[in-house]
Write an enzyme that holds these catalytic residues in place. Structure first.
Site, PDB file in Angstrom:
ATOM      1  N   HIS A  95       0.817  -1.211   0.000  1.00  0.00           N
ATOM      2  CA  HIS A  95       0.000   0.000   0.000  1.00  0.00           C
ATOM      3  C   HIS A  95       0.854   1.264   0.000  1.00  0.00           C
ATOM      4  O   HIS A  95       0.424   2.296  -0.510  1.00  0.00           O
ATOM      5  CB  HIS A  95      -0.959  -0.005   1.185  1.00  0.00           C
ATOM      6  CG  HIS A  95      -2.127  -0.904   0.972  1.00  0.00           C
ATOM      7  ND1 HIS A  95      -3.345  -0.719   1.556  1.00  0.00           N
ATOM      8  CD2 HIS A  95      -2.261  -2.014   0.205  1.00  0.00           C
ATOM      9  CE1 HIS A  95      -4.184  -1.675   1.169  1.00  0.00           C
ATOM     10  NE2 HIS A  95      -3.534  -2.473   0.356  1.00  0.00           N
ATOM     11  N   HIS A 265      -1.284 -12.583  -2.229  1.00  0.00           N
ATOM     12  CA  HIS A 265      -2.346 -13.262  -1.471  1.00  0.00           C
ATOM     13  C   HIS A 265      -2.006 -14.716  -1.145  1.00  0.00           C
ATOM     14  O   HIS A 265      -2.848 -15.444  -0.645  1.00  0.00           O
ATOM     15  CB  HIS A 265      -3.678 -13.140  -2.224  1.00  0.00           C
ATOM     16  CG  HIS A 265      -4.223 -11.742  -2.190  1.00  0.00           C
ATOM     17  ND1 HIS A 265      -5.332 -11.333  -2.882  1.00  0.00           N
ATOM     18  CD2 HIS A 265      -3.793 -10.636  -1.522  1.00  0.00           C
ATOM     19  CE1 HIS A 265      -5.565 -10.057  -2.649  1.00  0.00           C
ATOM     20  NE2 HIS A 265      -4.638  -9.605  -1.834  1.00  0.00           N
TER      21      HIS A 265
HETATM   22 FE1  HEB Z   1      -4.332  -7.684  -1.133  1.00  0.00          FE
HETATM   23  C1  HEB Z   1      -4.979  -8.343   2.149  1.00  0.00           C
HETATM   24  C2  HEB Z   1      -7.596  -6.904  -1.658  1.00  0.00           C
HETATM   25  C3  HEB Z   1      -3.594  -6.800  -4.394  1.00  0.00           C
HETATM   26  C4  HEB Z   1      -0.977  -8.403  -0.598  1.00  0.00           C
HETATM   27  N1  HEB Z   1      -5.948  -7.603   0.017  1.00  0.00           N
HETATM   28  C5  HEB Z   1      -6.001  -7.880   1.358  1.00  0.00           C
HETATM   29  C6  HEB Z   1      -7.311  -7.671   1.808  1.00  0.00           C
HETATM   30  C7  HEB Z   1      -8.066  -7.301   0.748  1.00  0.00           C
HETATM   31  C8  HEB Z   1      -7.196  -7.254  -0.370  1.00  0.00           C
HETATM   32  C9  HEB Z   1      -9.536  -6.980   0.753  1.00  0.00           C
HETATM   33  C10 HEB Z   1      -7.772  -7.866   3.221  1.00  0.00           C
HETATM   34  C11 HEB Z   1      -7.414  -6.680   4.096  1.00  0.00           C
HETATM   35  C12 HEB Z   1      -7.836  -6.983   5.510  1.00  0.00           C
HETATM   36  O1  HEB Z   1      -6.992  -7.123   6.367  1.00  0.00           O
HETATM   37  O2  HEB Z   1      -9.078  -7.078   5.733  1.00  0.00           O
HETATM   38  N2  HEB Z   1      -5.388  -6.976  -2.721  1.00  0.00           N
HETATM   39  C13 HEB Z   1      -6.721  -6.764  -2.730  1.00  0.00           C
HETATM   40  C14 HEB Z   1      -7.114  -6.356  -4.055  1.00  0.00           C
HETATM   41  C15 HEB Z   1      -6.017  -6.320  -4.812  1.00  0.00           C
HETATM   42  C16 HEB Z   1      -4.914  -6.724  -3.963  1.00  0.00           C
HETATM   43  C17 HEB Z   1      -8.529  -6.031  -4.462  1.00  0.00           C
HETATM   44  C18 HEB Z   1      -5.895  -5.931  -6.276  1.00  0.00           C
HETATM   45  C19 HEB Z   1      -6.467  -6.930  -7.155  1.00  0.00           C
HETATM   46  N3  HEB Z   1      -2.601  -7.580  -2.263  1.00  0.00           N
HETATM   47  C20 HEB Z   1      -2.532  -7.175  -3.550  1.00  0.00           C
HETATM   48  C21 HEB Z   1      -1.156  -7.158  -3.967  1.00  0.00           C
HETATM   49  C22 HEB Z   1      -0.408  -7.594  -2.911  1.00  0.00           C
HETATM   50  C23 HEB Z   1      -1.347  -7.874  -1.853  1.00  0.00           C
HETATM   51  C24 HEB Z   1      -0.675  -6.713  -5.333  1.00  0.00           C
HETATM   52  C25 HEB Z   1       1.065  -7.753  -2.797  1.00  0.00           C
HETATM   53  C26 HEB Z   1       1.887  -8.002  -3.743  1.00  0.00           C
HETATM   54  N4  HEB Z   1      -3.191  -8.251   0.492  1.00  0.00           N
HETATM   55  C27 HEB Z   1      -1.862  -8.616   0.451  1.00  0.00           C
HETATM   56  C28 HEB Z   1      -1.518  -9.248   1.692  1.00  0.00           C
HETATM   57  C29 HEB Z   1      -2.662  -9.225   2.486  1.00  0.00           C
HETATM   58  C30 HEB Z   1      -3.687  -8.589   1.698  1.00  0.00           C
HETATM   59  C31 HEB Z   1      -0.166  -9.820   2.030  1.00  0.00           C
HETATM   60  C32 HEB Z   1      -2.831  -9.840   3.862  1.00  0.00           C
HETATM   61  C33 HEB Z   1      -2.700  -8.821   4.947  1.00  0.00           C
HETATM   62  C34 HEB Z   1      -2.731  -9.460   6.326  1.00  0.00           C
HETATM   63  O3  HEB Z   1      -2.536 -10.673   6.439  1.00  0.00           O
HETATM   64  O4  HEB Z   1      -2.982  -8.725   7.276  1.00  0.00           O
END
Ligand code: HEB
Length: 734
Positions: A95, A265
């Site tokens: 982020h 993921h």
């Molecule tokens: Fe993520 C977590 C959505 C891309 C790495 N994710 C997360 C959550 C959600 C999301 C709703 C839950 C938060 C809480 O704590 O409740 N993503 C999402 C979307 C997209 C994404 C709609 C566009 C398609 N991711 C992404 C990327 C990366 C990531 C590109 C790197 C390379 N995530 C992640 C991790 C986690 C999440 C390692 C877990 C955190 C904890 O365990 O605390």
């Protein structure tokens, strides 16, 4: 009048800037403050603080060990899921970095801005206040040797490594800022950034959705698409469209996108185990007693298994603290149905969970749970292009690992500019084309006598001052400080796509470059130190500025530092460079397509990108006009009878009360100035010319430059600004 004055009066002692700002009364006024942000006095370590130097003293091995140990050092005030903070930190890093947008280079993890509003309070960043706070002991141990910015991004990288993934490496070097960036998230700029993006959507396949509501989509769409699907509609195909667009704004293609989502993921979980209304105010809106924390959760303990963040609930894989291929095994291995989380969010779970795919208890005493996907995850196997890539990664885990390592490295480092800006022992040996690197300088540098010789060759070459200045400006002014891209170094102005840019074609860059290449070849054939084309381009402009100032009676010199090198076409990512094409360059009275954004706002933005102060910007505009450096040569803003001399004529004539200005034609884009007494036409100007007499702050500068003694001030600012622009990309000099 009383009701006009009411907000301030009613609120009495309220000091929030909004109630005092002129933008409140005149929303379209120019925001010149963006040129003077991050005042050196705001740095707690003093104005001369150099983060890279401070970092040089740190023990990176010890730091790494400390961050690694933190991963499993679960705190009672925010227990780690499965005893490992890895997933949490990856999300924080993603982020931080994922706000980057290639259109203007803004966003990204490079400044530590996640500490400040609005980012610290975006719903997308829910509970990341705790992730940042977990790092506090490490920050306190190392102090100014490590920036928050580096720490936020490094923590996610170490999280991956401690969970069994081999990253491509890591570079430090992100200096913190001490106030939120005023140019990104609010003020009139917001609006015009939205419009800019609007202009660019034409080049995306699926950009139309953003046209409906550019501002909101730009802001909230930057990191995220709605995980539940567009506008909460659980349609994975439509979600794919949104993902494709937001990720391409981060300069990520389909392969990178799938690698990032699948790879990311593989770790951690979503949090929504309780009623959504149990969650309190975001950090910026919280009480003093909360000490910067937000989203207090009154559901049960409000922690651990009861955490509510996005409102979706569940982990994607049965092994959420371990790198493996389980995300794809899980998603391909099940039939999915739409269900609701305890917080009411739409999400997908298997109709029946296969053996070995139940997710282990997130905390002691908590139940096993079903693996869970968001609608955005389902896009990875629904959209035909994503599906094909997901399948390939499923069958070839090594391809996933490689693609994820490269895309993750790019995500974290994309806003740092060329690799020469990287520091620390974990910098990878490999170079990436998106880094825009230029070759290192080899051999002897040209010295003073060679510089003097080249200067006279250039001035006697038949190229005009206008041509030399305009070409040097064209090369250097592509720079943008937001992601350290562009600039004169590399002489990429002679390569694709720069050679085809309308502004370069119109201003006749091509023939000038050919002539300079010839001068370069002749000089280098003589043996001795060699000159690069990029040095020659800058030297030509600087020599011409010096000559034009001398011709106006000012004995000044324009500092020049050799050492630039020339990049190759192969090291130039054409698609990525196309983002640097100027839509407008107010310094040379150029606008490609008159959009909704007034050109004077675009001038301020360009001055910001070029690291210029308001006086420098003013001096450069006025100076470049009378030097004849405008694109197209149609005479707008050339308020002088002595074109080619570096004088303050632009300001003197603009302020002359003997001239009466009026707009010509539709749209208030161009103006005509007539003699008040005789009605004879005298000058013609654009919005960017007239704003220097119309805007009260710019007028104040114009008045000083036009006054007795003002010309030398103007020339001093012109040269300072010129050198700044020419050297913005000289990271080799830092
Ligand atoms: Fe993520 C977590 C959505 C891309 C790495 N994710 C997360 C959550 C959600 C999301 C709703 C839950 C938060 C809480 O704590 O409740 N993503 C999402 C979307 C997209 C994404 C709609 C566009 C398609 N991711 C992404 C990327 C990366 C990531 C590109 C790197 C390379 N995530 C992640 C991790 C986690 C999440 C390692 C877990 C955190 C904890 O365990 O605390």
């Amino acid at each position: 009048m009383t009701d006009q004055a009411s907000p301030a009066a009613e609120w009495g002692s309220l000091t929030s800037a909004e109630f005092q700002s002129n933008e409140k009364w005149w929303p379209n006024s120019l925001n010149l403050r963006i040129l003077h942000q991050n005042h050196p006095d705001s740095i707690p370590f003093g104005p001369d603080f150099d983060y890279r130097k401070a970092f040089a003293g740190i023990d990176v091995e010890a730091l790494t060990a400390d961050v690694d140990a933190l991963m499993t050092d679960s705190q009672d005030w925010w227990p780690a899921d499965w005893g490992h903070y890895g997933g949490f930190f990856i999300r924080m890093s993603w982020h931080a970095a994922g706000t980057y947008r290639v259109s203007d280079g803004r966003g990204g993890g490079g400044t530590g801005a996640q500490r400040y509003a609005p980012l610290n309070s975006w719903p997308d960043n829910g509970n990341l206040d705790k992730a940042r706070r977990l790092l506090l002991p490490i920050k306190q141990k190392y102090g100014k040797q490590i920036s928050w910015a580096d720490l936020f991004v490094f923590a996610g990288n170490r999280a991956l490594e401690t969970m069994g993934f081999t990253t491509a490496g890591f570079a430090f070097g992100r200096a913190d800022i001490w106030a939120p960036e005023d140019d990104i998230y609010w003020g009139p700029e917001n609006e015009w950034l939205g419009d800019k993006d609007e202009r660019y959507t034409g080049s995306f396949e699926d950009g139309n959705r953003l046209l409906d509501n550019p501002l909101a989509a730009v802001q909230m769409g930057l990191i995220y698409v709605n995980p539940e699907g567009p506008n909460g509609v659980a349609d994975a195909m439509k979600s794919a469209q949104d993902i494709r667009e937001t990720f391409s704004r981060m300069a990520m293609n389909d392969e990178e996108t799938v690698a990032l989502v699948v790879g990311g993921h593989t770790f951690g979980k979503m949090h929504g185990n309780g009623p959504a209304d149990a969650v309190g105010a975001e950090p910026e809106g919280g009480g003093l007693e909360a000490q910067g924390f937000g989203w207090a959760n009154t559901n049960e303990t409000g922690l651990g298994e009861y955490t509510i963040t996005s409102g979706l609930e569940g982990a994607w894989t049965p092994t959420p603290t371990q790198w493996d291929n389980s995300y794809l095994e899980t998603i391909f291995g099940h039939e999915w149905e739409l269900v609701h989380s305890p917080a009411g969010a739409q999400q997908w779970q298997p109709k029946s969970v296969r053996d070995g795919f139940m997710v282990p208890p997130v905390a002691p005493g908590a139940p096993e749970t079903k693996p869970t996907m968001s609608t955005a995850d389902m896009a990875m196997i629904t959209d035909p292009a994503y599906l094909e890539i997901s399948k390939r990664y499923y069958e070839n885990p090594d391809q996933l690992a490689e693609a994820f390592a490269n895309a993750w490295f790019k995500l974290l480092h994309r806003d740092m500019g060329p690799a020469i800006r990287y520091v620390g022992p974990q910098v990878p040996g490999e170079e990436y084309v998106w880094q825009d690197n230029v070759p290192a300088h080899e051999g002897a540098l040209i010295g003073d006598s060679e510089i003097a010789e080249l200067k006279s060759t250039l001035l006697d070459s038949g190229l005009s001052t206008e041509q030399l200045i305009s070409t040097a400006w064209a090369a250097a002014s592509t720079y943008r400080k937001t992601d350290f891209r562009g600039g004169a170094n590399g002489a990429r102005i002679r390569l694709s796509p720069m050679t085809d840019w309308d502004i370069n074609v119109q201003s006749g860059v091509g023939p000038v470059i050919s002539k300079l290449e010839q001068i370069q070849a002749d000089f280098n054939a003589k043996g001795g130190a060699k000159v690069s084309l990029s040095d020659l381009i800058v030297l030509g402009g600087s020599a011409a500025v010096e000559a034009a100032a001398k011709a106006a009676g000012h004995d000044v010199s324009v500092p020049f530092t050799p050492g630039r090198t020339d990049a190759s076409q192969e090291s130039t990512d054409v698609e990525s460079f196309s983002w640097l094409e100027p839509n407008a360059d107010g310094f040379r009275n150029y606008v490609k397509k008159q959009g909704n954004v007034p050109t004077e706002h675009m001038l301020i933005d360009k001055a910001f990108m070029l690291n210029l102060t308001a006086p420098q910007m003013t001096a450069l505009v006025g100076g470049l006009r009378v030097l004849g450096a405008s694109v197209g040569g149609d005479g707008y803003g050339e308020f002088t009878d002595r074109k080619g001399l570096l004088t303050n004529d632009f300001f003197v004539n603009l302020l002359d009360m003997g001239t009466l200005w009026s707009p010509v034609g539709e749209g208030d884009d161009v103006f005509e100035g007539r003699d008040r007494a005789t009605d004879e036409p005298k000058w013609k100007g654009t919005r960017v010319d007239l704003v220097f007499g119309a805007n009260s702050q710019l007028r104040a500068l114009s008045e000083e430059f036009a006054a007795a003694g003002g010309e030398s001030d103007m020339i001093r600012h012109f040269i300072d600004g010129w050198v700044t622009v020419m050297e913005n990309d000289r990271f080799d000099l830092d």
